[in-house]
Design an enzyme around this catalytic site. Structure first.
Site, PDB file in Angstrom:
ATOM      1  N   ARG A 164     -24.991  -2.975 -26.223  1.00  0.00           N
ATOM      2  CA  ARG A 164     -25.373  -3.242 -27.617  1.00  0.00           C
ATOM      3  C   ARG A 164     -24.180  -3.713 -28.462  1.00  0.00           C
ATOM      4  NH1 ARG A 164     -29.587  -2.514 -25.495  1.00  0.00           N
ATOM      5  NH2 ARG A 164     -31.463  -1.648 -26.448  1.00  0.00           N
ATOM      6  N   SER A 235     -34.491   0.644 -32.209  1.00  0.00           N
ATOM      7  CA  SER A 235     -33.639   1.840 -32.141  1.00  0.00           C
ATOM      8  C   SER A 235     -32.709   1.860 -33.344  1.00  0.00           C
ATOM      9  CB  SER A 235     -32.780   1.813 -30.885  1.00  0.00           C
ATOM     10  OG  SER A 235     -33.592   1.773 -29.748  1.00  0.00           O
ATOM     11  N   GLU A 333     -27.240  -3.703 -37.515  1.00  0.00           N
ATOM     12  CA  GLU A 333     -26.047  -4.045 -38.295  1.00  0.00           C
ATOM     13  C   GLU A 333     -26.284  -3.712 -39.762  1.00  0.00           C
ATOM     14  OE1 GLU A 333     -23.398  -7.884 -39.632  1.00  0.00           O
ATOM     15  OE2 GLU A 333     -25.069  -8.174 -38.251  1.00  0.00           O
TER      16      GLU A 333
HETATM   17  N1  EPU Z   1     -37.175  10.386 -25.234  1.00  0.00           N
HETATM   18  C1  EPU Z   1     -37.470  11.509 -25.948  1.00  0.00           C
HETATM   19  N2  EPU Z   1     -38.218  11.377 -27.088  1.00  0.00           N
HETATM   20  C2  EPU Z   1     -38.660  10.169 -27.531  1.00  0.00           C
HETATM   21  C3  EPU Z   1     -38.364   9.013 -26.779  1.00  0.00           C
HETATM   22  C4  EPU Z   1     -37.606   9.131 -25.631  1.00  0.00           C
HETATM   23  O1  EPU Z   1     -37.081  12.606 -25.593  1.00  0.00           O
HETATM   24  O2  EPU Z   1     -39.299  10.142 -28.588  1.00  0.00           O
HETATM   25  C5  EPU Z   1     -36.316  10.521 -24.036  1.00  0.00           C
HETATM   26  C6  EPU Z   1     -37.107  10.501 -22.759  1.00  0.00           C
HETATM   27  O3  EPU Z   1     -36.610  11.529 -21.944  1.00  0.00           O
HETATM   28  C7  EPU Z   1     -36.779   9.185 -22.100  1.00  0.00           C
HETATM   29  C8  EPU Z   1     -35.392   8.889 -22.662  1.00  0.00           C
HETATM   30  O4  EPU Z   1     -35.376   9.489 -23.958  1.00  0.00           O
HETATM   31  O5  EPU Z   1     -36.744   9.280 -20.726  1.00  0.00           O
HETATM   32  C9  EPU Z   1     -35.108   7.414 -22.782  1.00  0.00           C
HETATM   33  O6  EPU Z   1     -36.130   6.820 -23.582  1.00  0.00           O
HETATM   34  P1  EPU Z   1     -36.446   5.244 -23.485  1.00  0.00           P
HETATM   35  O7  EPU Z   1     -36.752   4.859 -22.092  1.00  0.00           O
HETATM   36  O8  EPU Z   1     -37.449   4.906 -24.519  1.00  0.00           O
HETATM   37  O9  EPU Z   1     -35.047   4.584 -23.822  1.00  0.00           O
HETATM   38  P2  EPU Z   1     -33.993   4.772 -25.011  1.00  0.00           P
HETATM   39  O10 EPU Z   1     -32.683   5.042 -24.377  1.00  0.00           O
HETATM   40  O11 EPU Z   1     -34.443   5.742 -26.035  1.00  0.00           O
HETATM   41  C10 EPU Z   1     -33.303   2.276 -24.963  1.00  0.00           C
HETATM   42  C11 EPU Z   1     -33.049   1.167 -25.944  1.00  0.00           C
HETATM   43  C12 EPU Z   1     -34.377   0.538 -26.381  1.00  0.00           C
HETATM   44  C13 EPU Z   1     -35.096   0.020 -25.140  1.00  0.00           C
HETATM   45  C14 EPU Z   1     -35.321   1.200 -24.182  1.00  0.00           C
HETATM   46  C15 EPU Z   1     -35.930   0.766 -22.874  1.00  0.00           C
HETATM   47  C16 EPU Z   1     -30.995   1.762 -27.089  1.00  0.00           C
HETATM   48  C17 EPU Z   1     -30.356   2.208 -28.365  1.00  0.00           C
HETATM   49  N3  EPU Z   1     -32.317   1.661 -27.099  1.00  0.00           N
HETATM   50  O12 EPU Z   1     -33.974   3.313 -25.650  1.00  0.00           O
HETATM   51  O13 EPU Z   1     -34.057  -0.582 -27.184  1.00  0.00           O
HETATM   52  O14 EPU Z   1     -36.337  -0.577 -25.470  1.00  0.00           O
HETATM   53  O15 EPU Z   1     -34.039   1.805 -23.859  1.00  0.00           O
HETATM   54  O16 EPU Z   1     -34.986   0.099 -22.108  1.00  0.00           O
HETATM   55  O17 EPU Z   1     -30.288   1.498 -26.117  1.00  0.00           O
HETATM   56  C18 EPU Z   1     -33.704  -1.348 -29.414  1.00  0.00           C
HETATM   57  O18 EPU Z   1     -32.546  -1.595 -29.083  1.00  0.00           O
HETATM   58  O19 EPU Z   1     -34.116  -1.575 -30.577  1.00  0.00           O
HETATM   59  C19 EPU Z   1     -34.609  -0.747 -28.435  1.00  0.00           C
HETATM   60  C20 EPU Z   1     -35.856  -0.389 -28.749  1.00  0.00           C
END
Ligand code: EPU
Length: 340
Positions: A164, A235, A333
């Site tokens: 990112r 995010s 940003e």
């Molecule tokens: N989880 C929770 N609660 C929630 C959502 C998720 O506990 O409400 C936990 C779950 O255990 C899940 C883990 O968080 O396994 C990871 O969740 P997710 O797969 O949704 O991924 P993330 O790390 O929260 C990142 C990106 C997203 C992208 C997803 C999928 C960042 C900051 N965000 O989210 O990107 O869609 O992975 O690859 O790296 C964005 O940048 O705007 C964005 C949406």
């Protein structure tokens, strides 16, 4: 080219925040960008570029000239039997571009389907999802310097891409406006199905690029609030990266906190999990809330401007730092009102 005065940018940002630009212009060609820069220099105005507005927190007032980069066009610039390089102008919509490439039989962008925003904004935060990042596909970028009007093609290696992050988030990088992006795509039906949620959705069989794209679209629709319906910037925080030692200590205390080891011994933690563990999901204040669907997304229900959103985000990150002793950084940003 018409430069407008005192333009409300609420419809230019997906958080739907009130932000009034002192001067505003839409540029639909490189010449338009150069002309706008010339006018800004003559009037001694600072210039800032905005694209789809899907990853920015705009301030209530923006001094100087806000330049909406609206260059359009997509072409195949070179190809072999296995690969093609495509050029896409910065004002094209990202998701429409993913679908366009896929339908031409050019693969590699499927995991990045349905990410809101423009093509020109994609490299700035190195958009990523479901195990893929745009940096893996970027060949080079066309950029224009907002003070000197120098036009350059920057190679991928000059862009300092990271999680990112890129050169374009640095103070030097902010000087450049991205006008076109060249991507190297595969004619062979390659797929990336390493991400846990994707494995779950696809099952164990060998998936085609179409199946991967459909699965990504389905997961995103189910898990992330649609900015058209619930104003948000995706995010709101980055997943924090900590030392191996800190990760080990957290593992003992919170065995369910998802951890992703990175090269070099550091560990990325799930910010969503920590926010969720503190019961923030669905909580609101002054018209701003943590999405019911995903704890990492902040939704603007009826807040007028960035103040309420920032105040609320500070509360969320403060509670995470108190409980887990981990610092959360903003992912979109945060644009400054005055830049010079
Ligand atoms: N989880 C929770 N609660 C929630 C959502 C998720 O506990 O409400 C936990 C779950 O255990 C899940 C883990 O968080 O396994 C990871 O969740 P997710 O797969 O949704 O991924 P993330 O790390 O929260 C990142 C990106 C997203 C992208 C997803 C999928 C960042 C900051 N965000 O989210 O990107 O869609 O992975 O690859 O790296 C964005 O940048 O705007 C964005 C949406």
């Amino acid at each position: 080219m018409t430069i407008q005065e005192l333009v409300q940018l609420r419809s230019f940002n997906t958080l739907r925040l009130s932000s009034v630009a002192e001067f505003f212009v839409r540029a639909s060609s490189s010449e338009g960008v150069l002309e706008a820069l010339q006018v800004a220099r003559a009037k001694k105005l600072c210039v800032r570029a905005i694209g789809g507005g899907s990853n920015v927190i705009l301030p209530p007032e923006l001094s100087g000239l806000t330049l909406n980069v609206a260059l359009k066009g997509r072409t195949v610039v070179s190809q072999s039997s296995e690969e093609a390089v495509v050029r896409i102008y910065a004002g094209e919509d990202w998701h429409e571009t993913v679908v366009w490439a896929h339908e031409l039989g050019l693969y590699g962008l499927e995991n990045l389907a349905l990410i809101p925003g423009s093509v020109g904004a994609a490299p700035v935060q190195n958009i990523g999802a479901y195990g893929a990042e745009v940096a893996e596909r970027i060949e080079r970028l066309q950029v224009i310097h907002r003070r000197t009007s120098e036009v350059l093609w920057l190679a991928n290696s000059a862009c300092d891409f990271a999680y990112r992050d890129s050169f374009f988030k640095s103070s030097e990088g902010r000087e450049w406006i991205i006008t076109a992006v060249e991507l190297r795509l595969s004619k062979l039906p390659i797929t990336n199905t390493t991400y846990p949620a994707l494995i779950g959705a696809l099952g164990s069989q060998q998936a085609t690029p179409s199946e991967v794209m459909s699965a990504v679209i389905k997961i995103r629709r189910a898990k992330l609030p649609d900015p058209q319906v619930e104003p948000n910037a995706g995010s709101f925080f980055k997943n924090p990266v900590v030392t191996e030692e800190k990760a080990k200590q957290l593992k003992e205390q919170y065995p369910k906190l998802p951890q992703y080891p990175l090269d070099g011994g550091r560990v990325k933690l799930s910010a969503a999990w920590m926010i969720d563990a503190l019961n923030w999901r669905g909580q609101s204040q002054s018209g701003v809330c943590v999405s019911e669907k995903h704890a990492l997304v902040i939704v603007n229900r009826f807040a007028n401007d960035s103040h309420q959103v920032i105040e609320f985000a500070k509360k969320v990150s403060f509670s995470v730092s108190e409980r887990f002793d981990v610092q959360l950084d903003l992912e979109p940003e945060q644009v400054a009102g005055n830049e010079y």
